[in-house]
Motif scaffolding. Structure first.
Motif, PDB file in Angstrom:
ATOM      1  N   ILE A  68      41.213  56.663  12.871  1.00 54.56           N
ATOM      2  CA  ILE A  68      40.806  55.692  13.893  1.00 54.56           C
ATOM      3  C   ILE A  68      42.064  54.929  14.303  1.00 54.56           C
ATOM      4  N   GLY A  69      42.520  55.131  15.542  1.00 52.52           N
ATOM      5  CA  GLY A  69      43.738  54.473  16.013  1.00 52.52           C
ATOM      6  C   GLY A  69      44.920  55.422  15.895  1.00 52.52           C
ATOM      7  N   VAL A  70      45.245  56.084  16.997  1.00 54.98           N
ATOM      8  CA  VAL A  70      46.231  57.177  16.960  1.00 54.98           C
ATOM      9  C   VAL A  70      47.578  56.748  17.541  1.00 54.98           C
ATOM     10  N   GLN A 124      54.230  53.606  13.673  1.00 56.19           N
ATOM     11  CA  GLN A 124      53.865  52.217  13.392  1.00 56.19           C
ATOM     12  C   GLN A 124      53.590  52.063  11.905  1.00 56.19           C
ATOM     13  N   HIS A 125      54.300  52.850  11.109  1.00 53.74           N
ATOM     14  CA  HIS A 125      54.172  52.749   9.660  1.00 53.74           C
ATOM     15  C   HIS A 125      55.521  53.100   9.034  1.00 53.74           C
ATOM     16  N   THR A 126      55.684  52.766   7.744  1.00 51.07           N
ATOM     17  CA  THR A 126      56.962  53.003   7.071  1.00 51.07           C
ATOM     18  C   THR A 126      57.031  54.433   6.520  1.00 51.07           C
ATOM     19  N   ILE A 184      41.857  54.014   8.716  1.00 49.91           N
ATOM     20  CA  ILE A 184      41.400  52.964   9.641  1.00 49.91           C
ATOM     21  C   ILE A 184      42.614  52.185  10.127  1.00 49.91           C
ATOM     22  N   ASP A 185      42.928  52.388  11.419  1.00 46.09           N
ATOM     23  CA  ASP A 185      44.134  51.754  11.996  1.00 46.09           C
ATOM     24  C   ASP A 185      43.904  51.516  13.493  1.00 46.09           C
ATOM     25  N   GLY A 186      42.682  51.066  13.843  1.00 41.72           N
ATOM     26  CA  GLY A 186      42.347  50.864  15.257  1.00 41.72           C
ATOM     27  C   GLY A 186      42.403  49.397  15.643  1.00 41.72           C
ATOM     28  N   VAL A 244      40.469  59.587  16.812  1.00 39.01           N
ATOM     29  CA  VAL A 244      39.628  58.673  17.590  1.00 39.01           C
ATOM     30  C   VAL A 244      40.489  57.551  18.155  1.00 39.01           C
ATOM     31  N   ASP A 245      40.602  57.501  19.467  1.00 43.34           N
ATOM     32  CA  ASP A 245      41.355  56.416  20.128  1.00 43.34           C
ATOM     33  C   ASP A 245      40.952  56.427  21.596  1.00 43.34           C
ATOM     34  N   PRO A 246      40.583  55.278  22.155  1.00 38.07           N
ATOM     35  CA  PRO A 246      40.200  55.281  23.578  1.00 38.07           C
ATOM     36  C   PRO A 246      41.411  55.336  24.508  1.00 38.07           C
ATOM     37  N   ALA A 283      52.142  59.355  15.361  1.00 41.31           N
ATOM     38  CA  ALA A 283      53.040  59.563  14.219  1.00 41.31           C
ATOM     39  C   ALA A 283      52.257  59.748  12.914  1.00 41.31           C
ATOM     40  N   SER A 284      51.232  58.921  12.696  1.00 41.35           N
ATOM     41  CA  SER A 284      50.462  59.089  11.451  1.00 41.35           C
ATOM     42  C   SER A 284      49.584  60.338  11.542  1.00 41.35           C
ATOM     43  N   ALA A 285      49.141  60.667  12.752  1.00 38.28           N
ATOM     44  CA  ALA A 285      48.346  61.896  12.917  1.00 38.28           C
ATOM     45  C   ALA A 285      49.185  63.113  12.522  1.00 38.28           C
ATOM     46  N   PHE A 344      35.961  54.331  21.688  1.00 39.10           N
ATOM     47  CA  PHE A 344      36.089  53.325  20.628  1.00 39.10           C
ATOM     48  C   PHE A 344      35.353  53.818  19.383  1.00 39.10           C
ATOM     49  N   SER A 345      35.898  53.435  18.232  1.00 45.71           N
ATOM     50  CA  SER A 345      35.354  53.965  16.973  1.00 45.71           C
ATOM     51  C   SER A 345      33.865  53.642  16.809  1.00 45.71           C
ATOM     52  N   HIS A 346      33.431  52.458  17.245  1.00 48.24           N
ATOM     53  CA  HIS A 346      32.008  52.126  17.052  1.00 48.24           C
ATOM     54  C   HIS A 346      31.120  53.013  17.933  1.00 48.24           C
TER      55      HIS A 346
HETATM   56  C1  LIG Z   1      48.348  50.307  15.381  1.00 46.09           C
HETATM   57  S1  LIG Z   1      48.006  51.535  16.585  1.00 46.09           S
HETATM   58  C2  LIG Z   1      47.807  52.996  15.606  1.00 46.09           C
HETATM   59  C3  LIG Z   1      49.094  53.475  14.999  1.00 46.09           C
HETATM   60  C4  LIG Z   1      49.075  54.865  14.429  1.00 46.09           C
HETATM   61  N1  LIG Z   1      48.001  55.037  13.440  1.00 46.09           N
HETATM   62  C5  LIG Z   1      50.420  55.159  13.763  1.00 46.09           C
HETATM   63  O1  LIG Z   1      50.589  54.818  12.570  1.00 46.09           O
HETATM   64  O2  LIG Z   1      51.320  55.676  14.428  1.00 46.09           O
HETATM   65  C6  LIG Z   1      46.394  51.122  17.068  1.00 46.09           C
HETATM   66  C7  LIG Z   1      45.696  52.107  18.008  1.00 46.09           C
HETATM   67  O3  LIG Z   1      44.298  51.837  17.886  1.00 46.09           O
HETATM   68  C8  LIG Z   1      43.678  52.058  19.121  1.00 46.09           C
HETATM   69  N2  LIG Z   1      42.422  51.301  19.097  1.00 46.09           N
HETATM   70  C9  LIG Z   1      42.185  50.006  19.355  1.00 46.09           C
HETATM   71  N3  LIG Z   1      40.890  49.698  19.195  1.00 46.09           N
HETATM   72  C10 LIG Z   1      40.284  50.848  18.787  1.00 46.09           C
HETATM   73  C11 LIG Z   1      38.949  51.203  18.451  1.00 46.09           C
HETATM   74  N4  LIG Z   1      37.952  50.298  18.475  1.00 46.09           N
HETATM   75  N5  LIG Z   1      38.672  52.465  18.100  1.00 46.09           N
HETATM   76  C12 LIG Z   1      39.668  53.410  18.039  1.00 46.09           C
HETATM   77  N6  LIG Z   1      40.955  53.135  18.346  1.00 46.09           N
HETATM   78  C13 LIG Z   1      41.252  51.875  18.712  1.00 46.09           C
HETATM   79  C14 LIG Z   1      44.688  51.578  20.149  1.00 46.09           C
HETATM   80  O4  LIG Z   1      44.461  52.242  21.392  1.00 46.09           O
HETATM   81  C15 LIG Z   1      46.016  51.966  19.490  1.00 46.09           C
HETATM   82  O5  LIG Z   1      46.482  53.206  19.970  1.00 46.09           O
END
Ligand SMILES: C[S@@+](CC[C@H](N)C(=O)[O-])C[C@H]1O[C@@H](n2cnc3c(N)ncnc32)[C@H](O)[C@@H]1O
Length: 197
Positions: A39-41, A17-19, A116-118, A63-65, A45-47, A99-101
């Motif tokens: 935050i947000g996996v 989900q990134h270039t 930060i990408d959640g 971190v991702d629920p 791919a970014s991981a 969730f990150s919080h």
């Molecule tokens: C845009 S995607 C991440 C894309 C990833 N970083 C990549 O570049 O491939 C957003 C992710 O954030 C997770 N997410 C949503 N709210 C969140 C939160 N409060 N804390 C952690 N992760 C969260 C979602 O489950 C989703 O998998």
């Protein structure tokens, strides 16, 4: 083929989900870092970029629920991410399914690099910033994804991360943090050097 099931079984590559430029920028800034948090996996791919370039002696906290799967028991998004991240090098990976919080409430480790990408709502990005930036080491870096408009990109001025970054780092000169580089939708910030704030 868009469903994460196909990534999990290896029938298609991960959906990043990134270039490519963002991928390279992540690799550049995470190089040598020992304590890295994403935050947000999603599919991971970014991981993979973070894991590939950070110090192999370090730890990568993911971190991702994984709460968006329709069938929680199968959760192919989580499976695809685990498969992708576990296939590269042996850096320590710590999966935190929350969730990150929630995670921030008990977090007590220093962080060299935070992505930060959640949750992309402006208030959620602000909460991530408030919760997590106190843990960043002196020269540590925070990267915000989807936080900037760029040619041919998908972001808009209404995006939560765009609004947050514009408000906090572009309008408030008194902030002790400054933008150090911007690559497509990614914005990297670091503490200003003492005396320049
Ligand atoms: C845009 S995607 C991440 C894309 C990833 N970083 C990549 O570049 O491939 C957003 C992710 O954030 C997770 N997410 C949503 N709210 C969140 C939160 N409060 N804390 C952690 N992760 C969260 C979602 O489950 C989703 O998998």
């Amino acid at each position: 083929m868009k469903h994460p099931f196909f990534a999990w079984v290896g029938l298609r590559p991960l959906i990043a989900q990134h270039t490519e430029a963002e991928h390279c920028a992540l690799e550049k800034y995470v190089r040598g870092c020992k304590s890295v948090v994403e935050i947000g996996v999603a599919e991971g791919a970014s991981a993979v970029a973070l894991k590939t370039s950070m110090s192999p002696e370090g730890a990568l906290y993911l971190v991702d629920p994984f709460h968006l799967s329709r069938v929680r028991m199968l959760n192919f998004l989580r499976r695809a991410a685990r498969r992708a991240v576990s296939t590269k090098r042996d850096t320590r990976i710590v999966w935190i399914e929350a969730f990150s919080h929630e995670v921030a409430a008990t977090w007590n480790r220093p962080i060299d690099f935070l992505l930060i990408d959640g949750d992309h709502r402006e208030a959620a990005v602000e909460q991530d910033w408030n919760d997590w930036h106190p843990h960043i080491t002196e020269n540590g870096i925070i990267a915000f994804h989807d936080a900037r408009l760029f040619q041919g990109g998908w972001t808009s001025p209404e995006y939560g991360p765009v609004r947050f970054v514009d408000r906090v780092f572009r309008s408030e000169n008194s902030s002790p943090w400054a933008v150090i580089e911007e690559v497509d939708s990614l914005v990297f910030v670091r503490r200003k050097e003492r005396g320049s704030a």
